[in-house]
Enzyme design. Structure first.
Site, PDB file in Angstrom:
ATOM      1  N   LYS A  10      12.957  -8.050   9.134  1.00 36.07           N
ATOM      2  CA  LYS A  10      12.994  -7.296   7.898  1.00 36.07           C
ATOM      3  C   LYS A  10      11.671  -7.429   7.171  1.00 36.07           C
ATOM      4  O   LYS A  10      10.920  -8.377   7.361  1.00 36.07           O
ATOM      5  CB  LYS A  10      14.106  -7.867   7.031  1.00 36.07           C
ATOM      6  CG  LYS A  10      14.880  -6.787   6.308  1.00 36.07           C
ATOM      7  CD  LYS A  10      16.171  -7.339   5.786  1.00 36.07           C
ATOM      8  CE  LYS A  10      16.602  -6.525   4.584  1.00 36.07           C
ATOM      9  NZ  LYS A  10      17.947  -6.033   4.774  1.00 36.07           N
ATOM     10  N   TRP A  16       7.015  -0.252  -8.782  1.00 38.19           N
ATOM     11  CA  TRP A  16       8.176  -0.903  -8.171  1.00 38.19           C
ATOM     12  C   TRP A  16       9.377  -0.818  -9.083  1.00 38.19           C
ATOM     13  O   TRP A  16      10.485  -0.514  -8.644  1.00 38.19           O
ATOM     14  CB  TRP A  16       7.853  -2.370  -7.848  1.00 38.19           C
ATOM     15  CG  TRP A  16       8.914  -3.002  -7.011  1.00 38.19           C
ATOM     16  CD1 TRP A  16       9.028  -2.969  -5.656  1.00 38.19           C
ATOM     17  CD2 TRP A  16      10.040  -3.747  -7.473  1.00 38.19           C
ATOM     18  NE1 TRP A  16      10.142  -3.641  -5.244  1.00 38.19           N
ATOM     19  CE2 TRP A  16      10.788  -4.128  -6.331  1.00 38.19           C
ATOM     20  CE3 TRP A  16      10.492  -4.124  -8.733  1.00 38.19           C
ATOM     21  CZ2 TRP A  16      11.966  -4.874  -6.427  1.00 38.19           C
ATOM     22  CZ3 TRP A  16      11.663  -4.865  -8.826  1.00 38.19           C
ATOM     23  CH2 TRP A  16      12.385  -5.230  -7.669  1.00 38.19           C
ATOM     24  N   ARG A  27       2.130   7.267   7.416  1.00 38.31           N
ATOM     25  CA  ARG A  27       2.410   7.034   8.823  1.00 38.31           C
ATOM     26  C   ARG A  27       3.913   6.994   9.061  1.00 38.31           C
ATOM     27  O   ARG A  27       4.687   6.609   8.180  1.00 38.31           O
ATOM     28  CB  ARG A  27       1.812   5.693   9.262  1.00 38.31           C
ATOM     29  CG  ARG A  27       0.318   5.721   9.403  1.00 38.31           C
ATOM     30  CD  ARG A  27      -0.207   4.365   9.784  1.00 38.31           C
ATOM     31  NE  ARG A  27       0.005   3.408   8.714  1.00 38.31           N
ATOM     32  CZ  ARG A  27      -0.078   2.102   8.860  1.00 38.31           C
ATOM     33  NH1 ARG A  27      -0.344   1.584  10.049  1.00 38.31           N
ATOM     34  NH2 ARG A  27       0.112   1.291   7.843  1.00 38.31           N
ATOM     35  N   ALA A  42      -2.479  -0.345  14.013  1.00 38.86           N
ATOM     36  CA  ALA A  42      -3.692  -0.584  13.244  1.00 38.86           C
ATOM     37  C   ALA A  42      -4.609  -1.588  13.934  1.00 38.86           C
ATOM     38  O   ALA A  42      -5.720  -1.809  13.491  1.00 38.86           O
ATOM     39  CB  ALA A  42      -3.355  -1.055  11.842  1.00 38.86           C
ATOM     40  N   PHE A  67      -3.327  -2.179   7.462  1.00 41.80           N
ATOM     41  CA  PHE A  67      -3.974  -3.499   7.356  1.00 41.80           C
ATOM     42  C   PHE A  67      -4.874  -3.602   6.103  1.00 41.80           C
ATOM     43  O   PHE A  67      -4.732  -2.839   5.162  1.00 41.80           O
ATOM     44  CB  PHE A  67      -4.788  -3.800   8.618  1.00 41.80           C
ATOM     45  CG  PHE A  67      -3.953  -4.142   9.815  1.00 41.80           C
ATOM     46  CD1 PHE A  67      -2.556  -4.156   9.759  1.00 41.80           C
ATOM     47  CD2 PHE A  67      -4.549  -4.480  11.020  1.00 41.80           C
ATOM     48  CE1 PHE A  67      -1.793  -4.487  10.882  1.00 41.80           C
ATOM     49  CE2 PHE A  67      -3.791  -4.815  12.138  1.00 41.80           C
ATOM     50  CZ  PHE A  67      -2.419  -4.808  12.061  1.00 41.80           C
ATOM     51  N   THR A 110       3.865   1.697  -1.152  1.00 39.80           N
ATOM     52  CA  THR A 110       4.533   1.949  -2.437  1.00 39.80           C
ATOM     53  C   THR A 110       3.518   2.394  -3.477  1.00 39.80           C
ATOM     54  O   THR A 110       3.826   3.222  -4.332  1.00 39.80           O
ATOM     55  CB  THR A 110       5.281   0.698  -2.921  1.00 39.80           C
ATOM     56  OG1 THR A 110       4.334  -0.330  -3.236  1.00 39.80           O
ATOM     57  CG2 THR A 110       6.226   0.175  -1.862  1.00 39.80           C
ATOM     58  N   PHE A 139       3.976  -7.911  -9.631  1.00 39.73           N
ATOM     59  CA  PHE A 139       5.308  -8.467  -9.352  1.00 39.73           C
ATOM     60  C   PHE A 139       5.854  -9.068 -10.633  1.00 39.73           C
ATOM     61  O   PHE A 139       5.099  -9.415 -11.549  1.00 39.73           O
ATOM     62  CB  PHE A 139       5.220  -9.560  -8.285  1.00 39.73           C
ATOM     63  CG  PHE A 139       4.801  -9.063  -6.924  1.00 39.73           C
ATOM     64  CD1 PHE A 139       4.622  -7.708  -6.659  1.00 39.73           C
ATOM     65  CD2 PHE A 139       4.594  -9.961  -5.882  1.00 39.73           C
ATOM     66  CE1 PHE A 139       4.240  -7.270  -5.396  1.00 39.73           C
ATOM     67  CE2 PHE A 139       4.211  -9.532  -4.619  1.00 39.73           C
ATOM     68  CZ  PHE A 139       4.027  -8.186  -4.381  1.00 39.73           C
ATOM     69  N   LYS A 179       0.824  -1.215   0.000  1.00 40.01           N
ATOM     70  CA  LYS A 179       0.000   0.000   0.000  1.00 40.01           C
ATOM     71  C   LYS A 179       0.861   1.269   0.000  1.00 40.01           C
ATOM     72  O   LYS A 179       0.549   2.221  -0.702  1.00 40.01           O
ATOM     73  CB  LYS A 179      -0.899   0.020   1.240  1.00 40.01           C
ATOM     74  CG  LYS A 179      -2.034  -0.981   1.216  1.00 40.01           C
ATOM     75  CD  LYS A 179      -3.049  -0.706   2.313  1.00 40.01           C
ATOM     76  CE  LYS A 179      -2.456  -0.702   3.704  1.00 40.01           C
ATOM     77  NZ  LYS A 179      -2.019  -2.032   4.155  1.00 40.01           N
TER      78      LYS A 179
END
Lengths: 754, 754
Positions: free
Chosen positions: A246, A607, A235, A459, A490, A213, A578, A211
């Site tokens: 990570k 991306w 946020r 959240a 979320f 990105t 992706f 979200k």
């Protein structure tokens, strides 16, 4: 040429600032939107200096910022006819929104002149008693993607200037960050808001579906490619997890320079823990002192005079004691005043720390001899779980924040009364600690688009949205044709529902469109694909084409679209592509999304391509946002707590009903009795399923939602029912990612953080 | 005129900065102190622009900052003969310290020209292959005391410019604070240091005797009245006490705008607590996993490849395992590698919080089910007590700080080996967290004198001095004739002793003079006056003249002077005058001080008069600092731990001997065995007496100093013997001062904080 332009631009700035220093009174006069006011000496001096510079053949442009000034319709008309110069149409930069015959309004004046008839215009303005020009489109410098990769952000002062901030509204923090003063809201109060876009997601895998990105890609596309003023409001990430597991933002090259800003959390930690220290110290002092000793310490004689502090006066009023002379209280009144009588078993306030420290999940404090046996069990939460973070995200200004901080309930007295921060006397100190944190932080994406990073409440136990203030500031700054894009934590069933029912209810802002982020990966999971686990390679179903899994998984997408429609808001589905996704999979998702009621469904390649990869999304958002929507809340505040919870459970999650534990029922009775029944509901439910069972993917049905317990954040202003167990303190794994993090002591480069 | 001057001044700045952006390579060439280097395009462009501006009749002055450039004797001579203009003698602003025939040195160039033959000079400079002019005296704007009270500080960028910082060496944080880059040390490496002045105190009352205010008053007097470049280097106050017990700096109107800066403490808290979380998580993971499971998690297969991270390689080397292929370790080697085998009973690392939270003095952590029974007792300290704060104060740069962080010992393994942050794998992450904290913060006094606020380690369990880096930067910035004034915590027996034996030993810097602060109040206490207690009105002995008490109490003053002389440093006694002090009392103190060996003893009225009240002190300091001194350490590092402790106890405190507890003796053996025997000693002793007994005032004799326990801060680099019990966590009183603190939501004014 640009060099010289900038140079003289800043000259004018400085002159003005210096005059401000010297003639505060004059300036104050200018700032008052007084129709009868003549230009003062200060304004005349500035204009004379501009005219001098304009006469200088070496000056190729002037970029002038002035605080509130004067605007009349005739002035606007006089400016508008100016001609193109060097390919820039001056009309693009001018905008007049003053009502006719109301010549003086309190607004920022930005004038960008390029050669041409500047002198005449200025003289005209002067003769017409002032000038007021509002930028319509930002003259932003957008970085090409190649330059972006070189990571040389614009100076923050330049970005601020581009988007119309005055120097005095900015506090630089280093060269790439600045806090923005809330006075801006006042200055731009007559400015219409821009479009308000919410980015939400389908029920995610544990890896997250991007979200943030999508948010960044969208504003970059809107800004650099559609030439629309755009702002992202994000946020603030928690620092703890950065060194733990990570994942967060780690696969995204496009905005890592906005994700390292943790200062609010320091203020929140300090404020939260001051309350905690005050609670335990107070319990100890009350337990070890007589009423009289407490009273003489709480209201000491200073130079022979005893008096109540303002916050003590407030407590007296709260207790119904209308006296202001400390010597006038009866022993009973003294007792009521000095004894909060907090029940150690009913303290709900927790300490916080911004570290993933699992050993602080349950602790016993007060075991030193100095605490005289008053040990009690409690816990630390991660800092972002503090109610103060939720307050920061929901407040609309200092006065409101201070009031909310005072209302925070920290526990109950032995006779069942709610005890607040006001009762502890700590409210003012909390406001002081949070004074700077309330200002949103301006940063930029790697393509030079402005971003506000402000607040980051959990959240689950909170509402998971960035701040109301950042959204409000950004909506004014982008102007009527501009776009503010923010995200909800979320999946949409949680983040979006809270965005609408809590954040929009509080702020009064209304969303124009929802962008619903989906990935082929998450859809395959919902269609029955194997488990997706962080840190473990993806099963082959997620790497190879599998249309059946995608088709089946779109049930979740459809349900989330329907949830947005419950609120009357249109949806654009953004498929975050992706490299393993096949064209057939992509096409199928878009087709099903549109068949499920989405106004549009487009693929996003931010991306790999930055803003350019989101141009299609930007066009879709622009189109849908321009259509009328019929926003409505899902429930009324006056509904009972049980009704409100049931509405969310049934309409949003698809539950058959809810089931309250005796504990939950008792809390509801207590909250009703304390007058907290009309607050909105902030469900604390897993984000990994529409239901309360994380393993149930797709669209679970036929379940009863169990409400284990209910808590309340009275300062933030919501009741939060606990569905299952919510961890408020993450832990460190065997190999935390700090093993890969290092600092090059020579270049100061950080390795391994993203 | 000043307006225009400033305007064009900044113009030149901007041009230069922009050129820097565009031609980093060229600039790099300029920065190398290469004797053969010719001026490059960038320099020529700048000079051409200056000449253009000079030809402009509207330009009345140019204020030029350039990074390292070129200087020759002949250039200096060419500039020196310039004439006075408008009352300012140009010679005051020019200084050449280049050796003859070494025309190119790496220094900052600052040139202030006023009308006159500027053009010719610049052309001459250009013809002579460059220019290099070092400011001798800062062209600082000093605020008059009346203006000071109005509290409008200079913009921090202006202050930075005045003291010779380049824009790229500064990171503004808001308008009144900025971090200074350490690259400055490199740029000014050939610059001689200024004079180094330490402010210490006699044994204080619990109220403190005003070392900080004397420090500020002294630099203000040196700057504004003696026209000497001066810098104050102060500790950062802890936030916790700000909201707890009033007192710290609260009676001082002259620098309250430098005392609200808490950002380092956030970084220190985060770093400290990351280590703590890593310790407990590691103990848990080791206790619940096999060697093999630990190994496969610590060295995971990523895309089919397993490899050690650099910090894991360091651990292997530390263990004597010279292998780099994870598959090549024997089971014994794997076991040694994966198991730190920390003994939970021997973890010495504590968590910290920046709040006065007495209930965290002794706690039990790990009581949640998820921690599987691994609960253990531990404690929180106040954040400034963290070893990381001491490291920040003693380090000389990023590489050194990173190394020190890695050396920090967090506990012992079950077989008695010291376990470090390096062993935990957390060093790099700590360095990243501390990356910005290492830069000193530039602020200003209310009279506009520059101040560095940097680091604030405890004065009992640590050394209680501000940072080495701030002192080093300031000593370069003030130049050879300038003054840097810093203070040492507590009385001279503790703070000054540690300043010499620990801080000066680490930094290599040598003090030129000690200013010893005394008050009539404290002297009366030492002379046998009644107890002085915070929050309680002073007994009449302290309000009325009492020469006998003063005379008797001067024994403490004399002893502290003698302590300074042990180190071969001369003393100026500064009597911080209160309004109740009588002239006879003041005269008596000064007379006895001089008779006791002080080089001078003067009265200070900075409290009521700001810098003007300290002019006499400034003259005395200047005179004494110019005399030669013979600084020496009190002990050699190669002396045994016991010898070093005994030396301090006998020579400084006046003890007959020391007495080690069995625990202390065992620790000494352990430290010797671990190779820590050659570290300096940091005594943790009460500051309220020269002895270990707070109630013994004056100069106690005939006592044996008991060493209860000994601890070590290996990263900071000292051993600290505990004399009695040291509280590392203050508490909140019944009425904390937060009752009086509030924020005006409209004006944003803070009430009640000072």
């Amino acid at each position: 040429m640009m060099l010289l332009l900038m140079k003289y631009a800043l000259c004018v700035h400085l002159i003005y600032s210096d005059i401000v220093q010297r003639s505060r009174e004059e300036l104050k006069a200018i700032r008052e939107p007084n129709p009868g006011l003549k230009p003062t000496l200060a304004i005349i001096q500035v204009i004379e200096e501009i005219l001098r510079l304009n006469a200088d053949s070496r000056v190729h442009g002037i970029f002038l910022h002035l605080p509130q000034s004067f605007l009349s319709k005739s002035v606007c008309n006089a400016i508008k006819p100016q001609k193109d110069v060097d390919g820039l149409n001056i009309q693009h930069f001018l905008f007049c929104n003053s009502p006719l015959d109301a010549p003086l309004v309190g607004k920022m004046a930005v004038l960008l002149g390029l050669e041409g008839p500047l002198k005449a215009t200025l003289q005209f303005l002067l003769q017409n008693n002032g000038m007021m020009v509002q930028t319509h489109q930002w003259s932003s410098k957008h970085f090409d993607i190649e330059i972006s990769r070189a990571q040389t952000p614009k100076p923050i002062s330049q970005l601020a200037q581009e988007i119309g901030l005055l120097p005095e509204e900015l506090e630089a923090y280093g060269n790439t960050k600045a806090k923005v003063h809330l006075s801006l809201l006042n200055r731009l109060q007559h400015q219409p808001n821009g479009k308000y876009v919410l980015v939400a997601g389908i029920t995610p895998t544990p890896l997250g579906e991007g979200k943030s990105t999508v948010t960044i890609g969208l504003v970059q596309a809107l800004s650099a490619h559609l030439k629309l003023n755009s702002f992202a409001c994000l946020r603030q990430p928690s620092q703890g997890p950065t060194f733990g597991v990570k994942g967060y933002m780690d696969n995204n090259n496009y905005h890592n320079n906005i994700s390292r800003y943790h200062r609010y959390i320091h203020a929140i930690t300090a404020a939260n823990n001051l309350v905690a220290a005050a609670i335990d110290a107070r319990i100890l002092h009350e337990a070890t002192q007589s009423d009289r000793a407490l009273y003489s310490r709480l209201v000491p004689s200073v130079n022979g005079v005893r008096c109540f502090s303002p916050i003590q006066m407030a407590r007296l009023q709260h207790l119904g004691i209308n006296k202001s002379d400390p010597s006038g209280l009866t022993p009973e009144e003294v007792r009521a005043f000095v004894r909060l009588d907090l029940d150690p078993e009913k303290v709900t306030w927790q300490r916080v720390v911004d570290t993933n420290d699992r050993f602080l999940r349950k602790i016993t404090v007060g075991q030193a001899n100095t605490e005289k046996g008053h040990a009690r069990q409690t816990q630390f939460d991660i800092a972002v779980a503090s109610e103060i973070m939720a307050i920061l995200a929901l407040t609309d200004g200092l006065a409101d924040m201070r009031a909310r901080l005072g209302l925070m309930v920290v526990g109950s007295s032995r006779n069942g009364q709610s005890i607040t921060a006001d009762d502890l006397g700590v409210t003012g100190a909390l406001a002081v600690l949070m004074k700077d944190a309330i200002k949103p932080t301006l940063m930029q994406t790697l393509e030079g688009t402005p971003v506000f990073v402000h607040a980051g409440p959990f959240a689950n136990i909170a509402h998971g949205n960035s701040s109301v203030l950042a959204d409000k500031l950004a909506l004014k700054l982008v102007g009527e044709e501009g776009y503010v894009v923010t995200e909800a934590g979320f999946g949409a069933d949680i983040g979006m529902e809270k965005f609408f029912n809590i954040k929009c209810r509080t702020s009064g802002l209304r969303p124009d469109v929802v962008v619903l982020v989906a990935t082929v990966r998450a859809l395959k999971m919902h269609g029955g694909g194997p488990n997706v686990t962080a840190g473990v390679p993806l099963p082959k179903e997620y790497i190879n084409e599998n249309l059946q899994l995608v088709a089946d998984g779109c049930s979740n997408l459809k349900k989330q679209i329907q949830i947005a429609h419950l609120f009357g808001v249109s949806v654009v589905v953004a498929l975050n592509v992706f490299k393993t996704d096949t064209q057939a999979e992509i096409d199928m998702v878009c087709r099903i999304a549109e068949a499920s009621g989405a106004s549009a469904a487009v693929q996003c390649h931010h991306w790999s391509r930055g803003g350019r990869g989101s141009v299609e999304l930007a066009h879709a958002v622009k189109k849908v946002a321009s259509q009328k929507n019929h926003f409505q809340f899902l429930y009324n505040l006056q509904d009972s707590i049980v009704e409100k919870i049931r509405t969310i459970a049934q309409k949003v999650y698809g539950a058959d009903d809810i089931e309250l534990s005796p504990e939950a029922q008792a809390k509801i009775d207590h909250y009703n009795q304390q007058g907290f029944g009309a607050l909105p509901i902030c469900m604390a439910k897993t984000h990994l399923s529409l239901s309360h069972m994380p393993e149930k993917k797709g669209v679970p049905t036929g379940f009863i939602l169990p409400i284990r317990d209910i808590r309340a954040s009275i300062g933030a202003g919501f009741i939060y029912p606990l569905v299952g167990t919510m961890s408020t303190m993450p832990g460190l794994p065997t190999r935390p990612c700090f093993y890969d993090i290092d600092l090059d002591p020579v270049t100061e480069e950080i390795k391994g953080l993203f």
